[in-house]
Structure formats: structure tokens, C-alpha cells
Write an enzyme that holds these catalytic residues in place. Structure first.
Site, PDB file in Angstrom:
ATOM      1  N   CYS A  52       0.820  -1.215   0.000  1.00 19.02           N
ATOM      2  CA  CYS A  52       0.000   0.000   0.000  1.00 19.02           C
ATOM      3  C   CYS A  52       0.853   1.265   0.000  1.00 19.02           C
ATOM      4  CB  CYS A  52      -0.892  -0.014   1.236  1.00 19.02           C
ATOM      5  SG  CYS A  52       0.076   0.002   2.756  1.00 19.02           S
ATOM      6  N   CYS A 117       1.957  -6.973  -5.507  1.00 18.46           N
ATOM      7  CA  CYS A 117       2.938  -6.144  -4.799  1.00 18.46           C
ATOM      8  C   CYS A 117       3.442  -4.998  -5.668  1.00 18.46           C
ATOM      9  CB  CYS A 117       4.134  -6.993  -4.383  1.00 18.46           C
ATOM     10  SG  CYS A 117       5.157  -7.494  -5.803  1.00 18.46           S
ATOM     11  N   ILE A 292       9.896   9.057  17.672  1.00 19.38           N
ATOM     12  CA  ILE A 292      10.594   8.614  18.880  1.00 19.38           C
ATOM     13  C   ILE A 292       9.623   8.646  20.069  1.00 19.38           C
ATOM     14  CG2 ILE A 292      11.601  10.953  19.194  1.00 19.38           C
ATOM     15  CD1 ILE A 292      13.366   7.740  20.239  1.00 19.38           C
ATOM     16  N   GLY A 293       8.689   9.592  20.041  1.00 25.16           N
ATOM     17  CA  GLY A 293       7.704   9.683  21.128  1.00 25.16           C
ATOM     18  C   GLY A 293       6.821   8.442  21.171  1.00 25.16           C
ATOM     19  N   GLN A 692      -8.540 -21.021  -7.674  1.00 24.90           N
ATOM     20  CA  GLN A 692      -7.748 -21.794  -8.636  1.00 24.90           C
ATOM     21  C   GLN A 692      -8.623 -22.833  -9.339  1.00 24.90           C
ATOM     22  OE1 GLN A 692      -4.416 -22.226  -5.394  1.00 24.90           O
ATOM     23  NE2 GLN A 692      -3.655 -23.158  -7.251  1.00 24.90           N
ATOM     24  N   ARG A 837       2.588 -25.158  -3.388  1.00 22.60           N
ATOM     25  CA  ARG A 837       3.623 -25.279  -4.422  1.00 22.60           C
ATOM     26  C   ARG A 837       4.551 -26.475  -4.178  1.00 22.60           C
ATOM     27  NH1 ARG A 837       6.575 -19.774  -6.364  1.00 22.60           N
ATOM     28  NH2 ARG A 837       7.137 -20.452  -8.458  1.00 22.60           N
ATOM     29  N   GLU A1190       6.107 -25.084  -9.949  1.00 21.56           N
ATOM     30  CA  GLU A1190       6.344 -25.687  -8.638  1.00 21.56           C
ATOM     31  C   GLU A1190       7.765 -26.227  -8.438  1.00 21.56           C
ATOM     32  OE1 GLU A1190       2.638 -27.879  -7.140  1.00 21.56           O
ATOM     33  OE2 GLU A1190       2.423 -27.794  -9.303  1.00 21.56           O
TER      34      GLU A1190
END
Ligand code: FAD
Ligand code: FES
Ligand code: FES
Length: 1255
Positions: A52, A117, A292-293, A692, A837, A1190
Site C-alpha cells: 500500500c 505487490c 521517537i515519542g 484456482q 507449491r 512448482e
């Protein structure tokens, strides 16, 4: 910017203004569901995968410049974006107006597969180039640490991006003239590379006038307070005494500031320790926004908390109405929760090390890049100038307990002492004593890490003080590189097959235009479904109360077993799993009901309010538990040859052992998703789903709803990764959502949340094999007896088929005259284990190679020699009666040995290990065989439909699913070749059961063979019909021919059908004359690895692969499959461990945040792949190609074997001779503990109360 109370920001140059925004809304929700910018993908919602990633830009008033940073849209609240400009993948380039160089290069370098991705990758790189004109080698890997890809193996992505910069061949600067574009980009090297001016992101003038610091939100909602825009909290300053950070300073800002303070040598300084600490916190997308806080004030343990304790940091708090700030030293007594809600951390002051003071920090993650620490540690030392003795020492250790620990007794031991080896030795004992009562998991390992950190810091300090030599610690730094070798036949437009053409959807994928299920726009009357699922591993359901949920906002209805019009149960071999549990649950996450609401947030919130009462029943999780309690399914199978008893008796040597592999989670990037749309008439229903197996699903939905298959259209455009996990595991999601849609007669969508997807769906089977092997002293195998167990989970499902395949895989490589193997299925209370796979073959290869390793060590014989003398040869008959022809395994092996320079590397490894104490290397080869074509004949067919339209364009459909493996590209290549037309005239829209019925499930790496055969068959029919016409018009173009054909009333639509071979096989009968597969695929790999002896961390220095794909339909796609499969296998072999929490009854992994798939840092540093030249034996009917997908995963066994070699070298250096069993996955913990040595010895008596339970 105009003064307004509205939330104002820009998205891709367009202004967005929202009055009364909801403070709970995240950026990704707004982008995807309000602006319909669906290019930004939601894969994990945990900030841990980068799918994202977007770029945020703002005008920094202090620096007077525009700042661009990447961040994860799933973790960013919309209200914090006031005054910023957001760039999403849609703002970078588009198919209509032109792709950006970054997008183009991804396409050219084949850097995408399923594509889920890809937009995130594009945005990470885009942001990097906006900030860094000339990135260095390491900048690419660093930038991509926060972006996970489950398909490609990263090598191609890395190369595509490297080529996009000023240093690469096709860098934007080199290509700008060629592309002839001129864009007015202000501040970046991306100038002139965008094909379309309107697509370029120009920072809005409006935002440059005002500091955009505050946040905006709905005044009627709960207040959201963010400190990020408060300039007083953004302070960064330093003097000779301290470095001060305001609490709203981000890690990236801290790093930039600290970098500006660096001198040449930071070793032992606060600056050096800070840089080391910040560097390995998460990834850029997190470091750019995390403060950092927030780090200090949230429950950790976080990395810098340990450093703050070590350095003696001072925290300053301010409460409303209190004039005086509260100043606190960061220590073990610090509890973030003890402060009132109106108290704010203002700043963190870190004292700088003064003369004679030293400070060190280190972190050991489970996986290098984007990972939390297993343990981190800091050391502060002050030295007495005159005596050079230790005046003060603080050793702090984090991540063993919920807060960092200061080990006081280490200080007591060290203060007043000189730097001696005795002190080092004694301190190790003190550290063990101090930590040994902790209740942490992996306690022994964690204590060894704490000791190792102390050891390294101490040695470095002694070196700095010139007391003694330090030593070389950690892994050797190396950069990634790679090469691919394959032959491409001379370019000839009639042969589009065999060409490395890019993925046919690559333009849509890189621009974010590619549509996945959740990208389909919402229907007006659509509802969201959230599952109510079991929170027990095994229990009776006593009652379910929906009342609270039904009163919750937005909720419209619920569904449970009473709403199923047809059959309640489904199963591969007859009904065995209920769609909804009604009386009993047998695993955590099992669906019980569904809640329907207007939005998915409302549905998810309400589902949590459903009260289920249970009565607990005993549960089992592991193979050991199940065998002990005899929880076995009534399915066994065996393979027998010769006489095993006689074989053992006749053998000169026999050896017994156990080999074990853990489960593996698919972690496809697109979560399981379905959108069900009942139509108004004739009981028709349209289903968009990531499956699939559309045809199988169609049948099940028909049975659940009691409607015929001809009313159900299952449509699949593409899937964002599946790897076997969306074969039968998608049935409950689709079935339940269909029942819900049927009940309310409205479209219903269900998208699994990542944690549920990981916990409640099946995985690769964990396996345990007990073996006895008999052989002669020269290494000739004579007998092998195997008894193996698979962890099948709660339901039998596909496990019998996996067991059969595994059994055949174990028997496929080595000639063993007397052989017996028997497999069993364990029934346990985890989700039903399923296809993944390799389908049992990875476990089979791992087991057989581990046995061969043990034999070679027992005989003290070269591992390769042992295997070479026992491998089947051309013309041999294997254990299932198949005569081996075109047996290319030996060629792959020999070529791989040459390519990897194995003999030389082996010698170099021996030299390296002799010269290095804390790093050891190992090198090993492994072979692989894979069977193509399903054993039952009935599963070996496919259909296709080819339509030629009036303009000559061609639309093809077939039954296979595109899930990243490049199937549709290959199908288009086949159609173009068979018809003799250019590729661009062929299109493939989607897979749909209305176009091509009763398809086979897409699996087994045989999908291109089956569907390719069917597509070819349909095209040939059309070509044949056109032949008469072609003879009368020899010079006509394709379009002219088609026009003439229509005029002549020639049918330009054809169905194709393909069935492979005439003989099948039943493994249970082990029948003579049967054929368990159509052909074999072969490969070999050689892997060189290095381990850090003190931490167990490893890196893959080099992998060489030679693979036989016949005459590859598309060598670029096949190389991508090999690389991606290998890297996924590396995860299985090393980092991907599935564990259960027996108290909670659940799988502990909940997503990429804690399930460690390989990242960009974990791939082979030198990755070479060669496709075997002139490889005979491919499928002649499909252009002599072979399947892929595979089998390359199996080659990662070479990594495990190489790690065993490295561990044995470390053990030998520690005086331990003989073989050692290294379990799979070989996690850093297992490697470290196996290396042994004095530190491990010190932990010998540490009791581990909480164990890691692997399934
Ligand atoms: C994917 C991922 C990976 C990570 N990896 C690592 C890692 O490798 N190592 C590591 O150490 N950490 C890691 N973290 C944790 C990260 O460091 C912390 O999440 C981060 O530091 C929190 O900072 P924030 O600004 O987002 O805090 P927020 O989430 O905004 O705040 C956290 C809490 O602190 C409070 N708070 C914030 N500021 C103040 C203030 N000024 N005064 C009082 N209270 C305040 C908030 O109210 C809230 O309760 C990771 C986080 C993610 C999401
Ligand atoms: S979806 Fe945002 S990081 Fe994974
Ligand atoms: S292409 Fe990267 S996850 Fe599929």
C-alpha cells in the site's frame, strides 16, 4: 493555503476537501473506497508488506523545501494528512497516457508476476528517486526492505529498478532523448521521463504557503491527537554534552540529523550506536512516520528503548495545567502507562559519550530487513583514565522481557576490573544467571545472543583501546547481482512461442489498473460479510447469541447453518467439512456464522460481538501428539520394491534416523476474496472470486444453494498469488458469502483480514519421516525403509493426494533395489493442510536428500559422489515401472556443477572456514525431479474457446487461472503462433465457467500444457477453416482474410479440447503398466551460504540453477518462476516456521508482521539461472515445452544442505565431530544452537518453561 476547518489535501494533483472527516478512516480506505483509486493494494493492513506504499509530500517551512516520503497507506490516518500532497501509483503513469520509466523497466525486466505487490514497489522506487538522484547499490535494497513479494524472488525487480537510475543501462537520463519527452519537473531526476505531462505530480502551489502541521477531524467523534505537526516537538539539537530529539521527530529525521554529526569513525560513540539502532528499525515506510515519542510511549519492547536505557536518556514530560515539566531518567522503572492522558512526552535527551566513555548497540533480527529484534543490546563503558580499569558499565538487553533489562550484576562484576579474558568469561556467566529465570520463549537462544552481543562489544572495545585484537564479526557484506542464460530462437513472427515477451498484463499491473476482486467497484446495494469463527481449537458449541451484533451500527442480517438451502458439507472425497460449524469446532478460525453490514468495518466490529459458548474438548497439534494418541485418518499408502528385510540383512552398513519438516503458509499477497452477485431473474448468480478451481467451486456453490451449475458463472480475471492455497480453501469463503447473498438477495463481498487468512486456512503439510537405510561401504544403496507421517489438520481434504505424490517423490531419484515406504495422515486441530507449491514434493526431496547427507557423513564420503553413483540413468526403470527416457537430470546436474564451479568453491570454502572463527561457509548441490500430468487420467483434459472478431482481433478463453505464473501470456503466445498473427491481436479477458465449462483446477504445473493444448486445438480448427480461402488469396492480410471469411460464412469461433496421454495411474494399486505422469521435469542447484556462528543468521552468497523446461514457451517467464520458486523454497528451508500457541489453541503467525517470508535482503547475492540447452522430452503437442512453477522450489533443499555443511564446520571448530541433525526450517535459533561452543555450553542448564511448538 486558505484557512479552513476542513481536512484539505491533494491526491495526484487533485484537491480533496472533507468537512468533518471520521478520525478512524485510514488513507487506504479513503483512496480505495471513496476515490476508487484501487491501484494502492491492501495486502496485510499491518504495515509490514509495502503493497500500500504511497508518496506523501509536504512543504517544510523550516527547510524551505518540499519533502517527499514513502509510507504505508494502511497505517496512515487520513486526518493526519492535512496540507499534504499524496501521489499514488495512478499518479505516476497510466496505460492511456504513458508509463513511467520505473513502470516500463519493471515490464522490460519481467519484474512482476501476480502483480499484487507491484504498485507498492513502483511507489517505493518512485519516492526513492524523488529524494535521491544517484542512488548507490545499497540504496535500492534498503528502500525495498519494506516491500514484500511472494512471487518473483526480487532479483528481476531489483534489476529493473537499478536500470531506472542514472547508473543503469536504460536509465531515464539515457533514454530521455530517445523517448523525446519534455516535462517541467521541478526537483527531481525524473525530469523528462514521463510520457504524459498530465500524469506528472507537481507539488501544489497552494500547499507551499502555509505550514501544514495540524490535523483535522470530526468534532463529534473521539478526538485524535497527533504530535507530528507541532513544531516545538520537532526539535533536533545537539552540543558536546547531549543530543536532543523532540518527541514528534521521526526515525528518518533522526537518522538524517545523526548522519550530519558523523565523523569518520563512530565506533563506540553515541552517534554510531544511534545510527545502528535506527538503521534496522522496520523499513523506510515505517521509519518515515514513526516517531521517537510513539516508540518510547508504546509497549515494546522496541529497539531504541534499550539504547535509551543504556545511554541514560532523559525524558521530559509536560502535563496540561502543570507549569513545570517532569524530567525522568529512562530506566526499568519507566512505565508508559503510568502517565495521565493529558501528559505529553516533549523530548528525549541522550547524553553523549565523553572522553573515556564508550557506547555500543546491536540488534539481532530473525530475518535481516524489516523485522523486530529477537534480542537487542546496548553497552555503556566508562574507563578510569589512569588505571585503564572499568569505572562504570551498563549492559542492557531488550526483547527478552516486555521491557529492556539492565543487568546490574554485570556492572558489579566489571567495575574496578581491568580488561581481561577472565572478565569476559565471567561476565558471560553473570549474563546467564541474570536472565535464566525469564519466561521468554527461545530463552536459551536469546541468552546466547545477549552473551554474544557482550562478547562482540567487549572485543571491539579492546580493539579501540588497543588492548587486544577485536576479531571479525557478522556476515560478509555483499551486494546482489544475477544473470540468466537461455536460448531464444531467431525472431520469426510466426513463432511467438519461445520468445521472452513480457507478461500480457504488465502495463495494467505496473500502473495499478489491473483489477483484482476487491478492486471491482461497489454495487449500490452491496453488503459486506464478516465471519464469526471459532475461538477454540476443539470444542462443542453450546450456544450462539447474535443479539448484540444485530444491534450494532450498520448491521443488516446474519447467516449460519440454518440458511444453507442445500448441502451443508463439502469435501474432496465426499462430504467431510461443514460450511458452517453447528455442533462442534475442530480448529481455531473455523467458520460458525457470518454478519452482514453496510461496510466491512461495521461487519467486522459486529462479528466480534457475537457470543459463542463452548465446552472445551482435548486438542492435538503436532505429529508426535497425534501418533501418540493414535489420531490418524483411515488412509495409508505404501510403495514396495524388492524384499526390504532381505535388503537390510544383506547391506554392509545400516543407518537409522529421523527427518522432519515444518508446515509452510502460502502468504499470497492478495487475501482470499469473493464478491457474489445474485441476479434478478432465473436464479442466476455471478461470482467474482480468487479461485484456482472455478469449475469445482461452481459445483459446490450449486450444491449449497440447490441451483444448477448453468445458473452460476464463476469469473476470475486474475489472482494476486495462490500457490495452492486458493484451491479448496476458497470454498468456505465463497460458499458462505453465496449463502448470504442468496439469503438477502443482494451483492455481498467478503475479504479476509490477513490475520484470519493466515490462521484459519490450510498450509503445506508438516512431515516427519523415520528411516532405515542399508548400503555398502563404497556407498551403493541397497535398501531403504521409510515410515512417514503428515500433519493433515482437522479434515482429510487433499492430504491423501499429497501423501501419494510425496511417496512417489521420495522414490524418484535414486536406484534402491529394496525399498519400502508407508505414509500416514495425522488428524490434528489445525486448519486442514492443503496443496502448496510442490504438493508434497518439497518434503519428499528434503527427506531423501537429508538421508543421503547422513549416509555421506557416515561413510565420510563426498556427498556429490555418493549421489552420482546412485542416481537413476537414461533407460533405467523407476519404481513405478516407468522407463526413463530423455532423463535430463544428469545433464542438469553436470551443467550446474560446471556453472557453479563446484569443486573450486568447495576448496575455497574449506580455506575460508579454516581462516575464520565466527563465520563459516557451506556449499551443497541438490537435484530435483517433478512429475507433470495428474496420475488419474480423468484429470488430464482442458477446454478452450477462441473467437475471431470482424476486425481480426482474437479473444481466447480457457479454463486455467492466471495467478502470477504467466499462464495467460503463454496462452496468447500459443494462439498467436497457431494462428500466425502478431501477439497484440490476441486478447484474453478472464476465465469464466460460462465461456469454458468443467475446467481442471489450476495446479500441478501442468496448466499451460492442458490449456495450451486446448487453445492450440481451437486455433488450428479456425486455421483449417480458413485454409481454402488462404489458397485463393495467398497475399491477403489477416484482416482481409477474416473479412472474406465472414463474407463466405466461415465459422470464426471454435472450441478446443485437449487430453494428454492414454494411461493413468492409481498409486494405491501401484499398478503395472500405468503411467503416473506424462513427463518429468528436472533441475539442479548449487548454493553457497555463510552463517554467523554467534547469532545463527545466514546469507546466501551464491546460487546456480540449471533447469530443464524443454523448449520454453517463454524463457523470461520461466526464469521468473525458477527464481521465485527457489526463493519461496528458501523461506520454507529457513525462516518460515508455523508454530501454535497451545493455550490459545491458535497458529501464532498472523501475517507478514510475524511470519517471515524472504525479503529483498534474503535472496542469493549472486543468482544465476540457466535453462538447459537443447532439452528434449517436452510436450510435443505444446511446442515441445515443459511445465514449470512448482519444481524450482524443491531446489532450495540445496540451501539447507549447505547450511548443514556450514554448521558442521562450526561444530568441528568447537571440537565436535560427527554428523548433526538440523531441523527444517533451519531458523537462526536452530543454526546457532547447533553450532554449539562455549556460550551455548554456558546455557546448558537454562530451563525453558515456554517451548516453541512447530506444526
Ligand atoms: C511494520 C512495523 C515494523 C516495526 N518494526 C520495528 C522494529 O524493527 N523495531 C522497533 O523497535 N520497532 C518497530 N516497530 C514499532 C515502531 O517503532 C513503533 O510502532 C513506533 O515507534 C511507534 O511510533 P508512532 O509514532 O507510530 O506511535 P503511535 O502509534 O502514534 O503512538 C504510540 C503510542 O504512544 C503515544 N504517544 C505518541 N507520541 C506521544 C507523546 N509525544 N507523548 C505521549 N504519548 C505519545 C500514543 O498516544 C500511542 O499510545 C514497527 C512497527 C511497524 C508498524
Ligand atoms: S497493506 Fe499496508 S503494509 Fe501491507
Ligand atoms: S508479483 Fe510480487 S507478490 Fe506477486
Amino acid at each position: 493555503m486558505e484557512k479552513t476547518s476542513a481536512l484539505v489535501f491533494f491526491v495526484n494533483g487533485k484537491k480533496v476537501s472533507i468537512d468533518n472527516p471520521d478520525p478512524r478512516v485510514t488513507l487506504i480506505q479513503y483512496l480505495r473506497r471513496t476515490l476508487y483509486l484501487t491501484g494502492t493494494k491492501e495486502a496485510c493492513s499491518q504495515g509490514a508488506c509495502g503493497a500500500c506504499t504511497v508518496m506523501v509530500s509536504y512543504y517544510n517551512q523550516h527547510q524551505k523545501k518540499i519533502i517527499h516520503y514513502s509510507c504505508n497507506a494502511c497505517m496512515t490516518l487520513l486526518c493526519t494528512l492535512h496540507g499534504t500532497a499524496i501521489t499514488t501509483v495512478e499518479g505516476v503513469g497510466s496505460t492511456r497516457n504513458g508509463l513511467h520509466t520505473i513502470q516500463n523497466n519493471l515490464l522490460k525486466y519481467h519484474g512482476l508476476q501476480c502483480g499484487f505487490c507491484t504498485p507498492g514497489m513502483v511507489m517505493t522506487m518512485y519516492t526513492m528517486y524523488r529524494n535521491n538522484k544517484m542512488p548507490e547499490e545499497d540504496d535500492f535494497e534498503r528502500a525495498l526492505e519494506g516491500n514484500l513479494c511472494r512471487c518473483t524472488g526480487y532479483r528481476s525487480i531489483l534489476e529493473a529498478f537499478k536500470s531506472s537510475c542514472g547508473r543503469g543501462k536504460s536509465c531515464c537520463m539515457n533514454t530521455e532523448k530517445e523517448e523525446g519527452i519534455d516535462i517541467n519537473m521541478a526537483d527531481t531526476n525524473l525530469r523528462n521521463i514521463n510520457k504524459d505531462e498530465s500524469q506528472e505530480v507537481i507539488f501544489p502551489n497552494e500547499l507551499q504557503k502555509e505550514s501544514c502541521s495540524d490535523i483535522r477531524n470530526n468534532k463529534t467523534s473521539r478526538v485524535l491527537v497527533s504530535c507530528t505537526g507541532v513544531s516545538e516537538l520537532k526539535v533536533m539539537k545537539q552540543d558536546e554534552n547531549e543530543i536532543v530529539f523532540g518527541s514528534a521527530v521521526t526515525f528518518s529525521e533522526m537518522e538524517q540529523f545523526v548522519l550530519s554529526l558523523t565523523s569518520k569513525d563512530n565506533e563506540g560513540t553515541l552517534v554510531g550506536a544511534l545510527l545502528e539502532g535506527i538503521r534496522w528499525i522496520a523499513a523506510d515506510q515505517v521509519r518515515n512516520v514513526a516517531t521517537i515519542g510513539g516508540h518510547v510511549m508504546s509497549t515494546g519492547p522496541h529497539d531504541l528503548q534499550t539504547l535509551l536505557m543504556t545511554s541514560g536518556a532523559i525524558l521530559t514530560f509536560q502535563s496540561a495545567g502543570d507549569k513545570n515539566p517532569q524530567v525522568i531518567k529512562y530506566s526499568e522503572d519507566f512505565f508508559p502507562n503510568s502517565f495521565s492522558s493529558n501528559s505529553i512526552l516533549i523530548s528525549v535527551r541522550l547524553p553523549r559519550n565523553q572522553k573515556n566513555e564508550f557506547i555500543f548497540f546491536g540488534k539481532q533480527p530473525f530475518r535481516r530487513g524489516m523485522d523486530y529484534a529477537v534480542v537487542n543490546a546496548g553497552l555503556f563503558v566508562k574507563i578510569e583514565e589512569q588505571s585503564s580499569r572499568i569505572k562504570d558499565m551498563r549492559f542492557c538487553v531488550g526483547n527478552i522481557e516486555s521491557k529492556p533489562r539492565y543487568l546490574e550484576n554485570v556492572t558489579k562484576k566489571a567495575v574496578g576490573s581491568p580488561f581481561t579474558e577472565e572478565l569476559l568469561e565471567d561476565t558471560g556467566d553473570v549474563i546467564v544467571q541474570e536472565l535464566k529465570n525469564s519466561r521468554a520463549k527461545q530463552l536459551k537462544y536469546k541468552i546466547t545472543l545477549a552473551c554474544a552481543f557482550f562478547f562482540k562489544f567487549y572485543k571491539r572495545l579492546c580493539e579501540l583501546l588497543q588492548i587486544s585484537e577485536g576479531g571479525t564479526f557478522g556476515l560478509t557484506p555483499v551486494h546482489s547481482t544475477g544473470a540468466q542464460f537461455y536460448d531464444v530462437p531467431a525472431d520469426d513472427s510466426s513463432n511467438i512461442v519461445w520468445q521472452p515477451v513480457p507478461h500480457v498484463s504488465s502495463e495494467s499491473i505496473t500502473t495499478g489498473e489491473a483489477v483484482y476482486v476487491d478492486d471491482i467497484p461497489e454495487y449500490k446495494n452491496e453488503l459486506s460479510l464478516a465471519l464469526v469463527s471459532s475461538s477454540r481449537d476443539h470444542a462443542k458449541i453450546l450456544s450462539v447469541d447474535f443479539s448484540a451484533a444485530l444491534g450494532s451500527p450498520g448491521v443488516e442480517d446474519f447467516v449460519d447453518y440454518r440458511d444453507v438451502p442445500g448441502e451443508l458439507e463439502y469435501g474432496e472425497f465426499g462430504p467431510e467439512a461443514p460450511l458452517f460449524a453447528d455442533k462442534e469446532v475442530t480448529y481455531f478460525g473455523q467458520p460458525i456464522a457470518g454478519i452482514l453490514a453496510r461496510t466491512r468495518e461495521e461487519a467486522r466490529a459486529a462479528a466480534k460481538l457475537v457470543k459463542v459458548e463452548y465446552e472445551n474438548l482435548p486438542a492435538v497439534f503436532t505429529i508426535d501428539d497425534a501418533t501418540e494418541k493414535e489420531n490418524l485418518f483411515d488412509f495409508t499408502n505404501s510403495t514396495k520394491q524388492g524384499n526390504i528385510e532381505q535388503g537390510m540383512t544383506e547391506s554392509e552398513v545400516t543407518l537409522e534416523g529421523v527427518v522432519e519438516t515444518g508446515a509452510q503458509e502460502h502468504l499470497y499477497m492478495e487475501p482470499c476474496s469473493a464478491l457474489i452477485c445474485p441476479k434478478k431473474e432465473d436464479k442466476e448468480i455471478e461470482i467474482f472470486v480468487g479461485t484456482q478451481d472455478p469449475s469445482g467451486l461452481q459445483k459446490w456453490v450449486g450444491q449449497f444453494l440447490l441451483i444448477p451449475c448453468n445458473r452460476i458463472n464463476i469469473r476470475v480475471k486474475r489472482i494476486g498469488g495462490a500457490f495452492g492455497g486458493k484451491a479448496i480453501d476458497i470454498i468456505p469463503l465463497t460458499g458462505i458469502t453465496s449463502v448470504a447473498a442468496w439469503k438477502v438477495n443482494r451483492p455481498v463481498r467478503c475479504i479476509f483480514q490477513r490475520d484470519y487468512d493466515v490462521r484459519a486456512t490450510g498450509k503445506r503439510h508438516g512431515t516427519k519421516a523415520f528411516y532405515k537405510v542399508g548400503f555398502s561401504k563404497d556407498g551403493t544403496l541397497n535398501a531403504l525403509s521409510l515410515e512417514f507421517y503428515l500433519n493433515a489438520g482437522a479434515i482429510k481434504g487433499l492430504s491423501p493426494m499429497v501423501l501419494n505424490q510425496m511417496m512417489a517423490g521420495m522414490a524418484s531419484i535414486y536406484k534402491i533395489p529394496h525399498y519400502s515406504s508407508t505414509g500416514h495422515l495425522c488428524q490434528t486441530n489445525i486448519p486442514s493442510s492443503t496443496a502448496m507449491r510442490g504438493f508434497g514434493m518439497p518434503q519428499a526431496h528434503f527427506i531423501i536428500q537429508s538421508i543421503m547427507f547422513d549416509v555421506s557423513k557416515h561413510l565420510n564420503m563426498p556427498f556429490n559422489k555418493l549421489r552420482e553413483m546412485n542416481t537413476f540413468r537414461e533407460g533405467d526403470t523407476d519404481m513405478y515401472g516407468k522407463v526413463l527416457s530423455d532423463f535430463n537430470l544428469v545433464r542438469c546436474w553436470e551443467d550446474c556443477k560446471t556453472q557453479s564451479n563446484f569443486n573450486t568453491v568447495e576448496r575455497e570454502v574449506a580455506d575460508f572456514n579454516r581462516d575464520n572463527q565466527w563465520r563459516k561457509r557451506g556449499v551443497a548441490m541438490s537435484p530435483c525431479i517433478f512429475f507433470f500430468g495428474y496420475p488419474p487420467l480423468s484429470a488430464n483434459y482442458a477446454g478452450a474457446l477462441v473467437n475471431v472478431y470482424k476486425d481480426g482481433s482474437v479473444l481466447i478463453s480457457h479454463g486455467g487461472i492466471e495467478m502470477g505464473q504467466g499462464l495467460h501470456t503463454k496462452m496468447c503466445q500459443i494462439a498467436a503462433t497457431a494462428l500466425g498473427i502478431p501477439l497484440h491481436q490476441v486478447h484474453l479477458c478472464e476465465t469464466s465457467t460460462h465461456s469454458v465449462p468443467h475446467s481442471m483446477e489450476s495446479g500441478g504445473s501442468f496448466v499451460a500444457d492442458l490449456n495450451g493444448g486446448a487453445v492450440k486445438n481451437a486455433c488450428e480448427k479456425i486455421k483449417e477453416r480458413l485454409q481454402v480461402l488462404k489458397e485463393t488469396m495467398p497475399n491477403a492480410s489477416w484482416v482481409e482474410l477474416i473479412k472474406a471469411a465472414l463474407f463466405s460464412r466461415i465459422n470464426l469461433s471454435a472450441t478446443g479440447f485437449y487430453k494428454s496421454r492414454d494411461k493413468g495411474y492409481d498409486f494405491r494399486k501401484q499398478e503395472e503398466g500405468g503411467e503416473y505422469c506424462m513427463y518429468h521435469g528436472y533441475g539442479a542447484a548449487c548454493t553457497l551460504t555463510e552463517i554467523d556462528v554467534l547469532t545463527g543468521e545466514h546469507q546466501i552468497l551464491k546460487t546456480d540453477i540449471v533447469f530443464d523446461v524443454g523448449k520454453s514457451l517463454n524463457p523470461a517467464i520461466d526464469v521468473g518462476q525458477i527464481e521465485g520458486g527457489f526463493v519461496q523454497g528458501c523461506g520454507m528451508m529457513t525462516s518460515e516456521q508455523v508454530t501454535v500457541n497451545p493455550e490459545a489453541g491458535l497458529i501464532e503467525a498472523c501475517g507478514p508482521i510475524n511470519y517471515k517470508i524472504p525479503g529483498i535482503r534474503n535472496i542469493p547475492k549472486d543468482f544465476k539461472v540457466t535453462l538447459l540447452k537443447e532439452a528434449a522430452g517436452g510436450n510435443k503437442e505444446v511446442y515441445s515445452s515443459k511445465g514449470i512453477g512448482e519444481p524450482p522450489l524443491l531446489l532450495a533443499v540445496s540451501l539447507h544442505l549447505a547450511l548443514r555443511e556450514a554448521v558442521l564446520a562450526a561444530r568441528a571448530a568447537n571440537g565436535l565431530s560427527g554428523n548433526y541433525r538440523l531441523e527444517c526450517p533451519a531458523t537462526p535459533e536452530r543454526i546457532r544452537m547447533a553450532c554449539a561452543g562455549p556460550i551455548v555450553h554456558k546455557c546448558h542448564d537454562v530451563k525453558e518453561e515456554r517451548k516453541v511448538i512447530q506444526v
